[in-house]
Scaffold this motif. Sequence first.
Motif, PDB file in Angstrom:
ATOM      1  N   GLU A 119      13.279  -2.120   6.590  1.00  0.00           N
ATOM      2  CA  GLU A 119      14.356  -2.153   5.601  1.00  0.00           C
ATOM      3  C   GLU A 119      14.051  -1.333   4.350  1.00  0.00           C
ATOM      4  O   GLU A 119      14.968  -0.781   3.738  1.00  0.00           O
ATOM      5  N   SER A 120      12.781  -1.253   3.960  1.00  0.00           N
ATOM      6  CA  SER A 120      12.450  -0.602   2.686  1.00  0.00           C
ATOM      7  C   SER A 120      11.334   0.427   2.788  1.00  0.00           C
ATOM      8  O   SER A 120      10.973   1.029   1.779  1.00  0.00           O
ATOM      9  N   GLY A 121      10.791   0.632   3.987  1.00  0.00           N
ATOM     10  CA  GLY A 121       9.703   1.594   4.126  1.00  0.00           C
ATOM     11  C   GLY A 121       8.418   1.154   3.450  1.00  0.00           C
ATOM     12  O   GLY A 121       7.610   1.984   3.036  1.00  0.00           O
ATOM     13  N   ILE A 122       8.207  -0.156   3.321  1.00  0.00           N
ATOM     14  CA  ILE A 122       7.040  -0.693   2.625  1.00  0.00           C
ATOM     15  C   ILE A 122       5.903  -0.941   3.618  1.00  0.00           C
ATOM     16  O   ILE A 122       6.099  -1.592   4.639  1.00  0.00           O
ATOM     17  N   SER A 123       4.713  -0.395   3.301  1.00  0.00           N
ATOM     18  CA  SER A 123       3.505  -0.683   4.083  1.00  0.00           C
ATOM     19  C   SER A 123       2.803  -1.868   3.428  1.00  0.00           C
ATOM     20  O   SER A 123       2.350  -1.767   2.287  1.00  0.00           O
ATOM     21  N   ALA A 124       2.721  -2.978   4.130  1.00  0.00           N
ATOM     22  CA  ALA A 124       2.150  -4.194   3.544  1.00  0.00           C
ATOM     23  C   ALA A 124       1.023  -4.726   4.404  1.00  0.00           C
ATOM     24  O   ALA A 124       1.130  -4.774   5.636  1.00  0.00           O
ATOM     25  N   ALA A 125      -0.062  -5.119   3.741  1.00  0.00           N
ATOM     26  CA  ALA A 125      -1.162  -5.827   4.412  1.00  0.00           C
ATOM     27  C   ALA A 125      -1.158  -7.264   3.908  1.00  0.00           C
ATOM     28  O   ALA A 125      -0.848  -7.529   2.737  1.00  0.00           O
ATOM     29  N   PHE A 126      -1.497  -8.203   4.787  1.00  0.00           N
ATOM     30  CA  PHE A 126      -1.508  -9.620   4.432  1.00  0.00           C
ATOM     31  C   PHE A 126      -2.939 -10.146   4.528  1.00  0.00           C
ATOM     32  O   PHE A 126      -3.614  -9.929   5.534  1.00  0.00           O
ATOM     33  N   LEU A 127      -3.373 -10.827   3.483  1.00  0.00           N
ATOM     34  CA  LEU A 127      -4.714 -11.416   3.467  1.00  0.00           C
ATOM     35  C   LEU A 127      -4.569 -12.930   3.343  1.00  0.00           C
ATOM     36  O   LEU A 127      -4.065 -13.441   2.342  1.00  0.00           O
ATOM     37  N   ILE A 128      -4.984 -13.641   4.378  1.00  0.00           N
ATOM     38  CA  ILE A 128      -4.834 -15.100   4.421  1.00  0.00           C
ATOM     39  C   ILE A 128      -6.005 -15.748   3.690  1.00  0.00           C
ATOM     40  O   ILE A 128      -7.168 -15.449   3.963  1.00  0.00           O
ATOM     41  N   GLY A 129      -5.670 -16.634   2.749  1.00  0.00           N
ATOM     42  CA  GLY A 129      -6.693 -17.281   1.944  1.00  0.00           C
ATOM     43  C   GLY A 129      -7.107 -18.638   2.490  1.00  0.00           C
ATOM     44  O   GLY A 129      -6.914 -18.957   3.668  1.00  0.00           O
ATOM     45  N   THR A 130      -7.624 -19.439   1.572  1.00  0.00           N
ATOM     46  CA  THR A 130      -8.140 -20.767   1.920  1.00  0.00           C
ATOM     47  C   THR A 130      -7.116 -21.827   1.558  1.00  0.00           C
ATOM     48  O   THR A 130      -6.561 -21.822   0.457  1.00  0.00           O
TER      49      THR A 130
ATOM     50  N   LYS B 180       3.100  -5.007  -9.836  1.00  0.00           N
ATOM     51  CA  LYS B 180       4.074  -4.205  -9.104  1.00  0.00           C
ATOM     52  C   LYS B 180       3.784  -4.116  -7.608  1.00  0.00           C
ATOM     53  O   LYS B 180       4.658  -3.735  -6.843  1.00  0.00           O
ATOM     54  N   ARG B 181       2.547  -4.439  -7.177  1.00  0.00           N
ATOM     55  CA  ARG B 181       2.237  -4.201  -5.784  1.00  0.00           C
ATOM     56  C   ARG B 181       1.511  -5.342  -5.088  1.00  0.00           C
ATOM     57  O   ARG B 181       0.899  -5.152  -4.046  1.00  0.00           O
TER      58      ARG B 181
ATOM     59  N   ASN C 222       0.819  -1.204   0.000  1.00  0.00           N
ATOM     60  CA  ASN C 222       0.000   0.000   0.000  1.00  0.00           C
ATOM     61  C   ASN C 222       0.856   1.258   0.000  1.00  0.00           C
ATOM     62  O   ASN C 222       2.058   1.206   0.152  1.00  0.00           O
ATOM     63  N   ARG C 223       0.186   2.388  -0.166  1.00  0.00           N
ATOM     64  CA  ARG C 223       0.836   3.699  -0.246  1.00  0.00           C
ATOM     65  C   ARG C 223       1.941   3.689  -1.305  1.00  0.00           C
ATOM     66  O   ARG C 223       3.106   4.015  -1.041  1.00  0.00           O
ATOM     67  N   TRP C 224       1.531   3.338  -2.507  1.00  0.00           N
ATOM     68  CA  TRP C 224       2.482   3.173  -3.605  1.00  0.00           C
ATOM     69  C   TRP C 224       3.178   4.475  -3.975  1.00  0.00           C
ATOM     70  O   TRP C 224       4.366   4.486  -4.309  1.00  0.00           O
ATOM     71  N   SER C 225       2.459   5.606  -3.947  1.00  0.00           N
ATOM     72  CA  SER C 225       3.084   6.876  -4.338  1.00  0.00           C
ATOM     73  C   SER C 225       4.233   7.230  -3.401  1.00  0.00           C
ATOM     74  O   SER C 225       5.272   7.729  -3.845  1.00  0.00           O
TER      75      SER C 225
END
Length: 533
Positions: free
Chosen positions: A265-276, A230-231, A190-193
């Motif tokens: 390490e990279s300033g990346i905001s990441a969300a994780f969505l657990i599947g089935t 890319k994201r 997230n927050r790609w810009s």
Amino acid sequence: MYSVMLVDDDYPVLEYLSASIPWKDLRLEVHSTCKNGAVALERAQAAPPDIVITDIGMPQMDGIELIGELKRLKPDIRCVILSCMGDFSYAQQAVRLQVDDYVLKETMRPEQIAALLRKLSDQIAAEKEQSREMARMRSKKEENALLLRQGLLDRMTTDGGRDLAWADGAAEAGIDFEGKVWLPVLIALNRWSELSRRLPDERAVQAAVGQAAAGLACELPGTVLLPHGKREAVLLFPFRRSLTEMKVESVRPSLRALGERLSAESGISAAFLIGTSAAAPAALGRAAEQLLSSGAGRFYLPDEGIFTLAELPDLGEGDLHDVYPEALQRIRDAFLEEDEAQLEAYIGSWLDLVRERHCQPELVKEWTLKMLYDNQTRFLALQHYQSVFSMEVLHRTLGDIATIHELGDWMLQFFKERMPLLGLIYKQSRRSEILRAQQYVSHNIGSKITLEEVADMLHINSSYFSRLFKRETGYNFIQYVTTAKMERAKELLARSNISVEEVATRLGYENKSYFAKLFKKHIGGTPGEYRGE
């Protein structure tokens, strides 16, 4: 051009080497001339040279010790000992330090030193080219592996996971179903810009995610990362089929650590969505496809965190046309007043309405774009504001926004960045009375506004105010008020279902027919025609 450091406590030697070597012809430059090893080391720590030519016997730090320190500082530095000492013990130490050459001062000649420097610079150039070629090969190999894994995910999710052709080559990526169950987890960046300002390009982002995921694979062997665009990426966690319980909970600590690593390490905001979880190719394809198609629901989740499919909201089919006009007016007024606190509150209220209705993200972005455009065109009309506003750039920026939290922050920043310009516009006006009058009209657009009441508000003569307003704006005051009301009428007619009579009332017109006549005169058609009725 490579740099050469000269070190000798005998100043004439330094002067001789500096003057007698054809540095430019050799495409070399003198890094520095130093009277002993201690001075040389200090200068090298600020900017290491490519080559060093040094004497051995010097006060404070001799040449052998200097070379040892320089090798620790820059392992690939080229070293030449230039000495009057022919003692074999020194030559032995030089060999141990991998010195490139050992020249006796009594036999040295300028052309000899020049030939030696040319050989060393050629070696440096060859090694650098070899390093570049190896880096290109590694990059190509990594790119091919990335494309292979990305292509595998594309094939896996083709036709809703029903096309199983991908399963034949899955083992090459480390995916097999012999006694295993796979749990897919989507990584959403997230927050790609903001991210694109920190990392140079899409490949750098993918590399950062890949490196962080590689650390995860060391902790949980068998984990597979499949990039998607890319994201996004899909992580596949393997479990033995006998371990069917607690799969979701068991990966949460690892995902939390991965998120912290990406952020630190990279300033990346990441969300994780657990599947089935899935025990067969078809089921895994469907599970991965479900994760990749979750973007609309993820719009309402936080920018960071770990979530399950059950936490995705059900999106509504409702519109925002009924709440748009009031939200636009409030946000515009707060901006005109340069009131950041009110602006933030009104943007928050707008987004609260969006959350309440769980509108489709694309619809939310369309209404937001419309709000920004309406705000800008009003300034063009009422403030004579020269704009560098680009709908194309805004549309592209909004397209990259993945969550409602990011949208709110971006909207607030959009207006805050323009407030100084608004203040400049105010300062550039020759008469503050005109600006106050324009603000009064904007804030009281729903009332009947007369020239006399505005003049009284400003504590000036109404005739003088009329002439002043005409001179400063090019409009007479009543024309200005009517134009502002008709622009507001267009918004209400286009973005709400209220009746024409109600629009007239909201703008301070008691007579619907008179309002319709004014509207047609200014806009070129009746209110009903404008609305498409």
